[in-house]
Design an enzyme around this catalytic site. Structure first.
Site, PDB file in Angstrom:
ATOM      1  N   LEU A   1       0.535  -1.309  -0.226  1.00  0.00           N
ATOM      2  CA  LEU A   1      -0.193   0.324  -0.231  1.00  0.00           C
ATOM      3  C   LEU A   1       0.974   1.278  -0.124  1.00  0.00           C
ATOM      4  CD1 LEU A   1      -2.698   1.466   0.469  1.00  0.00           C
ATOM      5  CD2 LEU A   1      -1.922   1.352   3.040  1.00  0.00           C
TER       6      LEU A   1
ATOM      7  N   ARG B   1       9.800  -2.645   9.317  1.00  0.00           N
ATOM      8  CA  ARG B   1      10.754  -4.234  10.276  1.00  0.00           C
ATOM      9  C   ARG B   1      11.947  -3.871   9.642  1.00  0.00           C
ATOM     10  NH1 ARG B   1       6.270  -7.923  11.957  1.00  0.00           N
ATOM     11  NH2 ARG B   1       6.351  -7.992  10.093  1.00  0.00           N
TER      12      ARG B   1
ATOM     13  N   LYS C   1      -8.538   0.567   5.897  1.00  0.00           N
ATOM     14  CA  LYS C   1     -10.004  -0.748   6.451  1.00  0.00           C
ATOM     15  C   LYS C   1      -8.403  -2.118   6.416  1.00  0.00           C
ATOM     16  CE  LYS C   1     -11.017  -1.759   1.959  1.00  0.00           C
ATOM     17  NZ  LYS C   1     -10.366  -3.336   1.568  1.00  0.00           N
TER      18      LYS C   1
ATOM     19  N   TYR D   1     -12.407   4.625  -2.143  1.00  0.00           N
ATOM     20  CA  TYR D   1     -13.640   5.221  -3.444  1.00  0.00           C
ATOM     21  C   TYR D   1     -14.624   6.671  -2.717  1.00  0.00           C
ATOM     22  CZ  TYR D   1     -13.863   1.648  -6.715  1.00  0.00           C
ATOM     23  OH  TYR D   1     -13.301   0.575  -7.652  1.00  0.00           O
ATOM     24  N   LEU D   2     -14.616   7.002  -1.626  1.00  0.00           N
ATOM     25  CA  LEU D   2     -14.807   8.448  -1.314  1.00  0.00           C
ATOM     26  C   LEU D   2     -13.261   9.822  -2.141  1.00  0.00           C
ATOM     27  CD1 LEU D   2     -15.761   7.880   2.275  1.00  0.00           C
ATOM     28  CD2 LEU D   2     -17.195   8.344   0.535  1.00  0.00           C
TER      29      LEU D   2
ATOM     30  N   HIS E   1     -16.762   0.041  -0.165  1.00  0.00           N
ATOM     31  CA  HIS E   1     -16.561   0.806  -0.825  1.00  0.00           C
ATOM     32  C   HIS E   1     -18.173   1.648  -1.077  1.00  0.00           C
ATOM     33  CE1 HIS E   1     -12.612   0.527  -0.105  1.00  0.00           C
ATOM     34  NE2 HIS E   1     -12.455  -0.781  -1.477  1.00  0.00           N
TER      35      HIS E   1
ATOM     36  N   TYR F   1     -23.750  10.123 -17.225  1.00  0.00           N
ATOM     37  CA  TYR F   1     -24.889  10.032 -19.086  1.00  0.00           C
ATOM     38  C   TYR F   1     -26.402   9.686 -18.383  1.00  0.00           C
ATOM     39  CZ  TYR F   1     -23.692   4.963 -19.170  1.00  0.00           C
ATOM     40  OH  TYR F   1     -23.265   3.624 -19.048  1.00  0.00           O
TER      41      TYR F   1
HETATM   42  C1  BG6 Z   1      -9.478  -2.345  -2.312  1.00  0.00           C
HETATM   43  C2  BG6 Z   1     -10.086  -3.397  -2.341  1.00  0.00           C
HETATM   44  O1  BG6 Z   1     -10.006  -1.639  -1.675  1.00  0.00           O
HETATM   45  O2  BG6 Z   1     -10.200  -1.698  -3.155  1.00  0.00           O
HETATM   46  C3  BG6 Z   1      -9.174  -5.007  -3.631  1.00  0.00           C
HETATM   47  O3  BG6 Z   1      -9.188  -4.390  -0.973  1.00  0.00           O
HETATM   48  C4  BG6 Z   1      -9.699  -3.690  -4.724  1.00  0.00           C
HETATM   49  O4  BG6 Z   1      -9.867  -6.115  -3.510  1.00  0.00           O
HETATM   50  C5  BG6 Z   1      -8.936  -2.142  -4.394  1.00  0.00           C
HETATM   51  O5  BG6 Z   1      -9.558  -4.526  -5.855  1.00  0.00           O
HETATM   52  C6  BG6 Z   1     -10.327  -1.708  -5.785  1.00  0.00           C
HETATM   53  O6  BG6 Z   1      -9.574   0.007  -6.011  1.00  0.00           O
HETATM   54  P1  BG6 Z   1      -9.897   0.396  -6.916  1.00  0.00           P
HETATM   55  O7  BG6 Z   1      -9.190   2.151  -6.761  1.00  0.00           O
HETATM   56  O8  BG6 Z   1      -8.660   0.206  -7.743  1.00  0.00           O
HETATM   57  O9  BG6 Z   1     -10.958  -0.186  -7.961  1.00  0.00           O
END
Ligand code: BG6
Length: 466
Positions: A17, A46, A142, A173-174, A234, A361
């Site tokens: 991440l 670590r 999360k 997603y936000l 999401h 759309y």
């Molecule tokens: C993450 C999930 O929160 O969102 C993943 O853990 C998923 O499994 C990802 O692939 C999708 O994110 P995005 O931004 O690529 O749609």
């Protein structure tokens, strides 16, 4: 504290991440000139690594602003230590102090680590590494637990070090452009708001599809499954924004109050209203996936909102991996218009395409042009890349920028998280307790047919031109 030094500690700096999202986003914010003039970034994890190795490592994922890389990297440092050790965190604090040079400083702790160690880290950071002459904020990601109870425990763990006011729970997603656009389209346009209710809307479908499998995250995924991985967070966040009442203002607390209200009005998913699936090949994809795993990689669930605006309107949440395409969208299907064209017209739909190719759309019935008298479905189409030339920031850029500015709008409050879990906890417990076997579907397909059947039972009409 506008001119204060900004110190960012990324805990879990060698993880996926951090490498893919946290550092590139911090760098892009710097490139865009949006970080304070004085800042320091310390990666903490670590594994042992020199500053040089660390810089080389993180810059692999930097794509833009090439001419600014060096300056940015010169402010990045690495420290290795133990996550539960006060000693390690006081060493980090020592580095920060030196770089801050006695000026007032704000500190941001970004936890890119598994939630099982949130508590230790929060406690250690709080006792020896917080700033005494500026703000302190903590960013977490999360999975926030596995159900209502474990999520509440996590919140208590975090609260040992940081208050709700200091906590920023990311649901990335936000941070997406089109998700932020939901409120604007709804509340700034006189065309939509008056019809945004059960009298005019037949159903709303929120879809998340991926055409990939678990991509090296099989261990994590097998423990959580698609409902916990994306539906509880999401998809539910998008539902909240599409269904909430008008907030009193755009302040973070007013917006989040309304989100909590609508999410609390969602009935827990009932067993007849869910279909779970698993793509073929899932069991052999990753050695960390249990050979007899019944973890769903696909789920469709129908949510009912018990309030006057939405009584009787099904909200379909549909998500899966190993499907035929990558797409996230929100599809608002309006009721048919009675009268002279009832037979030949199709339902209007307003679609927010979150990704790829961001767009809003509206599907309209229109006269087929020319001598024909037929009706054809067409689109009023606002596709972003055709209309705008602006660079769309990654969701994480947006979110980290907001943390720096202290804006909680796009972060999930504790009561909201709790309300979201309550929709899914009973069905998750039932699926687990009864060891419900997911329906198998072909990798690369549209998912199990049972999902379409469930949606049609609720009156969704797939348009001919779909
Ligand atoms: C993450 C999930 O929160 O969102 C993943 O853990 C998923 O499994 C990802 O692939 C999708 O994110 P995005 O931004 O690529 O749609």
């Amino acid at each position: 504290s506008e001119n204060a030094h900004l110190s960012v500690v990324v805990v879990g700096a060698s993880g996926d991440l951090a490498k893919k999202k946290t550092f590139p986003s911090l760098f892009n914010l710097f490139g865009l000139g949006l970080l304070p003039k004085d800042f320091t970034i310390v990666g903490f994890a670590r594994s042992k690594m020199s500053d040089e190795e660390f810089r080389k490592n993180i810059s692999k994922n930097f794509k833009e602003f090439k001419d600014k890389q060096e300056e940015f990297l010169s402010r990045c440092f690495y420290h290795s230590g133990q996550y539960d050790s006060e000693q390690s965190f006081s060493e980090v604090a020592k580095i920060l102090k030196e770089k801050e040079g006695g000026n007032s400083a704000n500190r941001m702790f970004y936890l890119a680590i598994p939630p099982s160690i949130f508590a230790e880290v929060a406690t250690a950071a709080k006792s020896v590494a917080v700033s005494e002459n500026g703000w302190n904020r903590i960013i977490v990601e999360k999975p926030f637990g596995k159900d209502t109870e474990s999520s509440a425990q996590l919140s208590r763990d975090l609260a040992t070090g940081f208050s709700e006011e200091q906590t920023y729970r990311i649901d990335h997603y936000l941070g997406k452009e089109m998700v932020q656009n939901l409120l604007v389209i709804r509340f700034a346009n006189s065309l939509w708001e008056p019809v945004w209710n059960r009298h005019y809307i037949a159903n709303i479908t929120i879809t998340f599809k991926e055409d990939i499998g678990t991509e090296g995250r099989g261990g994590y995924f097998d423990e959580y499954g698609i409902i916990r991985d994306v539906m509880q967070n999401h998809l539910t966040q998008m539902l909240a924004l599409v269904a909430m009442e008008t907030p009193n203002s755009l302040s973070a607390e007013d917006v989040r109050d309304e989100k909590v209200k609508v999410v609390s009005a969602c009935r827990p998913i009932s067993p007849e209203d869910i279909v779970v699936g698993q793509y073929d090949g899932y069991l052999d994809e990753d050695e960390k996936v249990a050979k007899d795993s019944i973890t769903p990689t696909f789920a469709t669930a129908v949510v009912h909102i018990d309030n006057p605006r939405w009584a009787g309107v099904p909200f379909v949440l549909k998500c899966g991996k190993g499907l035929n395409e990558r797409k996230a969208e929100i599809r608002v299907q309006f009721k048919s218009n009675p009268g002279i064209y009832a037979e030949d017209s199709e339902r209007n739909e307003l679609v927010f395409r979150v990704q790829p190719n961001e767009a809003v759309y509206y599907k309209v019935n229109t006269k087929r042009p020319g001598l024909s008298e037929e009706i054809a479905m067409s689109e009023l189409d606002l596709t972003y890349k055709e209309r705008y030339e602006v660079r769309l920031p990654d969701a994480y850029e947006r979110l980290i920028y907001d943390v720096v500015r202290g804006d909680h709008n796009l972060f999930v409050r504790e009561d909201e998280l709790d309300a979201a879990w309550k929709i899914f906890t009973p069905i998750l417990h039932k699926l687990d307790a009864e060891k419900v076997k997911p329906i198998s579907y072909k990798f690369g397909s549209r998912g199990p047919e049972e999902s379409d059947k469930l949606i049609h039972r609720y009156g969704f009409q797939r348009s001919k031109s779909y």
